[in-house]
Enzyme design. Sequence first.
Site, PDB file in Angstrom:
ATOM      1  N   HIS A 204      -7.387  -5.053  -5.610  1.00 38.12           N
ATOM      2  CA  HIS A 204      -6.814  -3.775  -5.200  1.00 38.12           C
ATOM      3  C   HIS A 204      -7.657  -3.151  -4.091  1.00 38.12           C
ATOM      4  O   HIS A 204      -7.899  -1.937  -4.080  1.00 38.12           O
ATOM      5  CB  HIS A 204      -6.730  -2.844  -6.428  1.00 38.12           C
ATOM      6  CG  HIS A 204      -5.490  -1.978  -6.433  1.00 38.12           C
ATOM      7  ND1 HIS A 204      -4.445  -2.182  -7.299  1.00 38.12           N
ATOM      8  CD2 HIS A 204      -5.130  -0.923  -5.662  1.00 38.12           C
ATOM      9  CE1 HIS A 204      -3.509  -1.279  -7.094  1.00 38.12           C
ATOM     10  NE2 HIS A 204      -3.896  -0.497  -6.093  1.00 38.12           N
TER      11      HIS A 204
ATOM     12  N   GLN B 193       6.994  -4.389  -4.807  1.00 37.35           N
ATOM     13  CA  GLN B 193       5.835  -4.280  -5.708  1.00 37.35           C
ATOM     14  C   GLN B 193       6.110  -3.249  -6.782  1.00 37.35           C
ATOM     15  O   GLN B 193       6.523  -2.127  -6.494  1.00 37.35           O
ATOM     16  CB  GLN B 193       4.591  -3.889  -4.907  1.00 37.35           C
ATOM     17  CG  GLN B 193       3.351  -3.615  -5.756  1.00 37.35           C
ATOM     18  CD  GLN B 193       3.265  -2.175  -6.234  1.00 37.35           C
ATOM     19  OE1 GLN B 193       3.800  -1.281  -5.593  1.00 37.35           O
ATOM     20  NE2 GLN B 193       2.632  -1.933  -7.373  1.00 37.35           N
TER      21      GLN B 193
ATOM     22  N   LYS C 107       0.029  -9.741  -9.256  1.00 36.76           N
ATOM     23  CA  LYS C 107      -1.015  -9.324  -8.318  1.00 36.76           C
ATOM     24  C   LYS C 107      -2.187  -8.705  -9.064  1.00 36.76           C
ATOM     25  O   LYS C 107      -2.003  -7.818  -9.895  1.00 36.76           O
ATOM     26  CB  LYS C 107      -0.435  -8.296  -7.336  1.00 36.76           C
ATOM     27  CG  LYS C 107      -1.446  -7.644  -6.398  1.00 36.76           C
ATOM     28  CD  LYS C 107      -0.738  -6.821  -5.323  1.00 36.76           C
ATOM     29  CE  LYS C 107      -1.721  -6.060  -4.446  1.00 36.76           C
ATOM     30  NZ  LYS C 107      -2.260  -4.849  -5.056  1.00 36.76           N
TER      31      LYS C 107
ATOM     32  N   SER D 188       5.781  -1.068  -1.490  1.00 31.61           N
ATOM     33  CA  SER D 188       5.142  -0.510  -2.673  1.00 31.61           C
ATOM     34  C   SER D 188       6.070   0.426  -3.440  1.00 31.61           C
ATOM     35  O   SER D 188       6.917   1.105  -2.848  1.00 31.61           O
ATOM     36  CB  SER D 188       3.899   0.273  -2.238  1.00 31.61           C
ATOM     37  OG  SER D 188       3.417   1.084  -3.282  1.00 31.61           O
TER      38      SER D 188
ATOM     39  N   THR E  64       0.875  -1.176   0.000  1.00 28.82           N
ATOM     40  CA  THR E  64       0.000   0.000   0.000  1.00 28.82           C
ATOM     41  C   THR E  64       0.904   1.214   0.000  1.00 28.82           C
ATOM     42  O   THR E  64       2.055   1.147   0.442  1.00 28.82           O
ATOM     43  CB  THR E  64      -0.896   0.057   1.263  1.00 28.82           C
ATOM     44  OG1 THR E  64      -0.066  -0.072   2.426  1.00 28.82           O
ATOM     45  CG2 THR E  64      -1.912  -1.074   1.276  1.00 28.82           C
TER      46      THR E  64
ATOM     47  N   THR F  54       1.959  -5.474 -10.193  1.00 31.02           N
ATOM     48  CA  THR F  54       0.535  -5.153 -10.082  1.00 31.02           C
ATOM     49  C   THR F  54      -0.063  -5.068 -11.477  1.00 31.02           C
ATOM     50  O   THR F  54       0.392  -4.280 -12.305  1.00 31.02           O
ATOM     51  CB  THR F  54       0.333  -3.829  -9.336  1.00 31.02           C
ATOM     52  OG1 THR F  54       0.802  -3.991  -8.005  1.00 31.02           O
ATOM     53  CG2 THR F  54      -1.139  -3.444  -9.302  1.00 31.02           C
TER      54      THR F  54
ATOM     55  N   TYR G 200       4.859  -1.023 -10.241  1.00 33.86           N
ATOM     56  CA  TYR G 200       4.034  -0.534 -11.339  1.00 33.86           C
ATOM     57  C   TYR G 200       4.968  -0.284 -12.510  1.00 33.86           C
ATOM     58  O   TYR G 200       6.053   0.263 -12.324  1.00 33.86           O
ATOM     59  CB  TYR G 200       3.359   0.792 -10.977  1.00 33.86           C
ATOM     60  CG  TYR G 200       2.277   0.696  -9.939  1.00 33.86           C
ATOM     61  CD1 TYR G 200       1.087   0.016 -10.211  1.00 33.86           C
ATOM     62  CD2 TYR G 200       2.424   1.303  -8.700  1.00 33.86           C
ATOM     63  CE1 TYR G 200       0.080  -0.049  -9.259  1.00 33.86           C
ATOM     64  CE2 TYR G 200       1.414   1.240  -7.743  1.00 33.86           C
ATOM     65  CZ  TYR G 200       0.249   0.555  -8.030  1.00 33.86           C
ATOM     66  OH  TYR G 200      -0.747   0.488  -7.101  1.00 33.86           O
TER      67      TYR G 200
ATOM     68  N   ASP H   8      -5.334 -11.056  -1.174  1.00 29.50           N
ATOM     69  CA  ASP H   8      -5.524  -9.958  -0.238  1.00 29.50           C
ATOM     70  C   ASP H   8      -6.954  -9.449  -0.368  1.00 29.50           C
ATOM     71  O   ASP H   8      -7.665  -9.774  -1.298  1.00 29.50           O
ATOM     72  CB  ASP H   8      -4.487  -8.831  -0.404  1.00 29.50           C
ATOM     73  CG  ASP H   8      -4.622  -8.053  -1.706  1.00 29.50           C
ATOM     74  OD1 ASP H   8      -5.695  -8.043  -2.341  1.00 29.50           O
ATOM     75  OD2 ASP H   8      -3.612  -7.426  -2.101  1.00 29.50           O
TER      76      ASP H   8
END
Lengths: 355, 355, 355, 355
Positions: D250, D128, D226, D106, D78, D156, D130, D281
């Site tokens: 998400h 994680q 994810k 993140s 997060t 993600t 992007y 999650d």
Amino acid sequence: MAMVCLSDFEAYAKKHLPKIAWDFFAAGADDCSTRDENILAYKRIRFRPRMLRDVSEMDIRTKLLGTEISFPVGIAPTGFHQLAWPEGEKSTARAATAMNTCYIASTYSTCTLEEIAAAAPGGFRWFQLYIHRNRAVSKQLVQRAEALGFQGLVLTADLPYTGKRRDDIRNGFCLPPHMKLKNLEGAFEGDDRSEYGLPPNSLDPSVTWNDIYWLRSLTHLPIIIKGILTKEDAELAVRHGVQGIIVSNHGGRQLDGGPATIDALVEVVEAVQGKIEVYLDGGIRKGSDILKALALGAKCVFIGRPALWGLAYKGEEGLQDVLRILQDEFRLSMALAGCASVSEIGRHLVQFSKL
Amino acid sequence: MAMVCLSDFEAYAKKHLPKIAWDFFAAGADDCSTRDENILAYKRIRFRPRMLRDVSEMDIRTKLLGTEISFPVGIAPTGFHQLAWPEGEKSTARAATAMNTCYIASTYSTCTLEEIAAAAPGGFRWFQLYIHRNRAVSKQLVQRAEALGFQGLVLTADLPYTGKRRDDIRNGFCLPPHMKLKNLEGAFEGDDRSEYGLPPNSLDPSVTWNDIYWLRSLTHLPIIIKGILTKEDAELAVRHGVQGIIVSNHGGRQLDGGPATIDALVEVVEAVQGKIEVYLDGGIRKGSDILKALALGAKCVFIGRPALWGLAYKGEEGLQDVLRILQDEFRLSMALAGCASVSEIGRHLVQFSKL
Amino acid sequence: MAMVCLSDFEAYAKKHLPKIAWDFFAAGADDCSTRDENILAYKRIRFRPRMLRDVSEMDIRTKLLGTEISFPVGIAPTGFHQLAWPEGEKSTARAATAMNTCYIASTYSTCTLEEIAAAAPGGFRWFQLYIHRNRAVSKQLVQRAEALGFQGLVLTADLPYTGKRRDDIRNGFCLPPHMKLKNLEGAFEGDDRSEYGLPPNSLDPSVTWNDIYWLRSLTHLPIIIKGILTKEDAELAVRHGVQGIIVSNHGGRQLDGGPATIDALVEVVEAVQGKIEVYLDGGIRKGSDILKALALGAKCVFIGRPALWGLAYKGEEGLQDVLRILQDEFRLSMALAGCASVSEIGRHLVQFSKL
Amino acid sequence: MAMVCLSDFEAYAKKHLPKIAWDFFAAGADDCSTRDENILAYKRIRFRPRMLRDVSEMDIRTKLLGTEISFPVGIAPTGFHQLAWPEGEKSTARAATAMNTCYIASTYSTCTLEEIAAAAPGGFRWFQLYIHRNRAVSKQLVQRAEALGFQGLVLTADLPYTGKRRDDIRNGFCLPPHMKLKNLEGAFEGDDRSEYGLPPNSLDPSVTWNDIYWLRSLTHLPIIIKGILTKEDAELAVRHGVQGIIVSNHGGRQLDGGPATIDALVEVVEAVQGKIEVYLDGGIRKGSDILKALALGAKCVFIGRPALWGLAYKGEEGLQDVLRILQDEFRLSMALAGCASVSEIGRHLVQFSKL
């Protein structure tokens, strides 16, 4: 207050419209269960979104009977737009044209078809028809619409009589004196205009499928039939040669206890087997609702009350805001579901929740 | 306040009746779940309305065992109408006759059968019977009713003992001193009238199907059995030669936890296979409820509490208002569903929601 | 205030008990969903009541492992009755004996087994056992109970550790100084009694099915296992030679998220195939709940919290009131469903609602 | 106030965080129906707990891709932990390491990866990612993470564009001036940081499955994907050689109307057929939720919002409290369901409620 989603426009309209006008637009028949089901039914449909698909170029355009629109949302026919905004249907026409989508003007407009056409020249419009006992009235309307460049004729099939809307009865709803059903001026005798601006019992409850042939004899326009909710009637529509079906329960204002339109869509689409186009109205409140309707086979959806909320907010500009929000939300929903163009939307994208 | 729908009459009655009387009429057994289910169950049934059918001429009449009534709604047997209106069952009889429908007068009337018959000569009436331990009392009632021109005998099957209605116990419900179960005056010894106006344990809990033969020996009237909820009992009813069944759970006042009548109707209708007529009471609150019941096979429905609300509002006139509203709503629902006469109503018209 | 139904006793207890005691009795584990499901699940079961059966002579007696009780409701084992009423379990024993039913005394009683036995000589009682790490403690308890005339041994299987009851943690629940787990006095060393009146970790979480053989070696009493919720465990119970099963989730106080007992009953009854008796506790609040449980195969049900509410109201007398209300309601429900004796109750009497 | 369960931390955070920060963490897309479904869906799953199994020795450890963790709960990625606690992700890293579990840091951290790594040396962490339009940025991040000892790369997949979170729009959410997306400093030109701390449109919406091969070329780390919610995508994940899947929506912040993750888990686990590890999650709020997820095939779950509530309460210490509560609740749930180690948890332990 920021106008972020359609509920904001609804809240604005509820606060600012006269109660009698708000109640009229909001009304459902009887207990309003079908009206409310139209919305609740979307919550029982779940997406099956797909990931890692290239959604950098989004194409949300579609075509209605061959005419391209900017995204699959048009304006459903609703009456009395001057109750929402002084310019009435002229504003509606301008907003729809500015946003490059289809506007279905109602028989019950408070502007003439000529005013509507002139307000937004070149706009893509269909004309919605109620058949009156006085058939000459209806014939004249159809031919006026065709002459004015309307590109489709939408026959409303679910109103042989008006549904029972309790609040309108309690309010003694009638049009304010300065508003008229302008397209029907001079069409009826006497002074009684007590039934939603018309003489009582002016609509013809004897209309049947054979009257499709009569309509066909009056006009070259494609005929779209609005108000179909069963596979049996969908098959009859195909057999009688109409060009399209709008799955609709009249916003829950006619027979209370009928199905939500998104639920009825499934059996209509199956029955039609792709032979004609199927559209839907009722309960569209956000972009993902549009995506669900398309996934279940609708070619396009139409918005009724949200368009009126937009008008009530800021007329033409407010309606454009509403359309733009839906457009942005629809595009985003498509992308998040993994679809880069409407042609990628399909039945695989949704499932009905068991709840 | 405009009286637009039945809820308006309910609200009026709740406001104006003495609490003890309102509670008595409103009462359900235990947690009132069956009482409430009677209403909720209609919301789970969806129409499949048909469009473009000629509904210009509407015929909503039907027949009960051969006798025509103006529309398929009669007055269910309920007790103590003087609690709702001073003239009591006389007003009920007048309203039913004025509206040309059937009134089932209760054993527990606060007017005599003779007064009822005289109040509305020529009216179409059935007599509802509880069988007492003192069979002579019941025999005399049946024969009085037949002599007075009542055209049917309705045997209540679901009250071997009275259900547990908590509010009546808390309120210490009993009839006001000036009201009597007039048809039973002199029928019982002693002064104790503590069980809803009768001596305790005066009803006969040993009644069985064989007593149908005993009733048959007393009267030429057709026998209708009220309170059937299962296919097994429906088959027994047919086998024992009764002429009709009223699917009923006594308004949810007897066994709490039983099915809604509209749900039980389906299995009863299937079991009966058209050999005898099937009716229903419980939960009818608007015209579309009637249409749903007929679509699922009921020949007619009966209203209980709504009739009492009408009486409480304005006696005979108020009950006529209630019946007229139901009549208008029923006619409109039929038309919007595409049915021009009750013979066109059928199972195809509804589906059970999966919710 | 009239005490008409069990909810009245609940409301009384909630109002008059110290919050810490009320919370302890009311507590469920975690979100209390299983506790609440125990009650809600009954609402999803519908009766299929039968009419016109002779119910003039009602016989509501049944037998538990051969011993007759006045009706199929016993007292489930719950702890700390002195929190509800000064005389504690002595009052409970007297009420159960007066009403001629079975009382399962808990290991966690605030009176000794000797006091309980002496309070109501000749009463029908079982003893509920938790197995402690110190097996000598458990052995001594079993043998004391047998010697005192208890007629059954109930092994609680669902408490290897205590469930997480949030309110007890927030309240810092512990027994008031003048109350003791009297049957366990002297059984443990040290002064720490912080876990519901016992030293932490005194229960044995290593108990398995093999310990049934150990129990068998200690006593001639029939063994009933309490806390079974699956068919797999029901089969194991049969295979290990116990005499009965109590389908129970400990009133929702142990594993939150488990099934309602009335739902679990179905699979346990099917698995057992009539080889041993099956009982149930959890969620019984009115007579019709008992009827539903028997229709689904329970031989008898046990009440936990309602017994405590009765004690909190008026001790022995209050508990008798609770039992008498249940008895009356059960008899009436049976009659209204068409059953004159418990032997006529069967699976045909109920159906699961699809809702 | 005692901190007994995760709701206590939620209430604390709601009360003490600035509204704009609370709203950002709490936000769901559109109507928040998927966010709320994530939680509600657990309530529809019922345990089938087994009794009398030796649960005296509990082993709740598991392994993530071969690395042991103390129990099957990690920290989901997060953003913006400094909004919850001044030390931000450094506190998160310390808490996760202290509790011996996995923390997925993140891309949108407010501490650098270097600071995170230094705060808790030797901790088990994944990174994680992007993927940005500027691929060099992403490549550099991956390689930094690998060099710093992060042991896995979590891609993600469900954020080609950011979901529509109404409250963030109304609040005009942006990072306070003293917070930065520290891992991306210098990565973008210009000053516009209006989209959650980044320039608008900096993420790459053209990412497809082929980019898995590109990632594979950048790093030796195992790749976990994810955001997968369908069996079709689960099969693609296996075919493209990733090492794990996190079933995630998400937190309901992307496509509103998608399935609850616990519902989607079932089809993903079936599709994967044990070839790779599946995690989840979304909606984990108590120990029994973890047990349900493992019973349905998840190897481990990750918590998002609850971790932030813990941080908001007391930073590192608060997050440890949250993890410890979940650990205790999970261990207890396992024991009460009859499982002494995670290897005994299986599909037999749960059933879906028909409600």
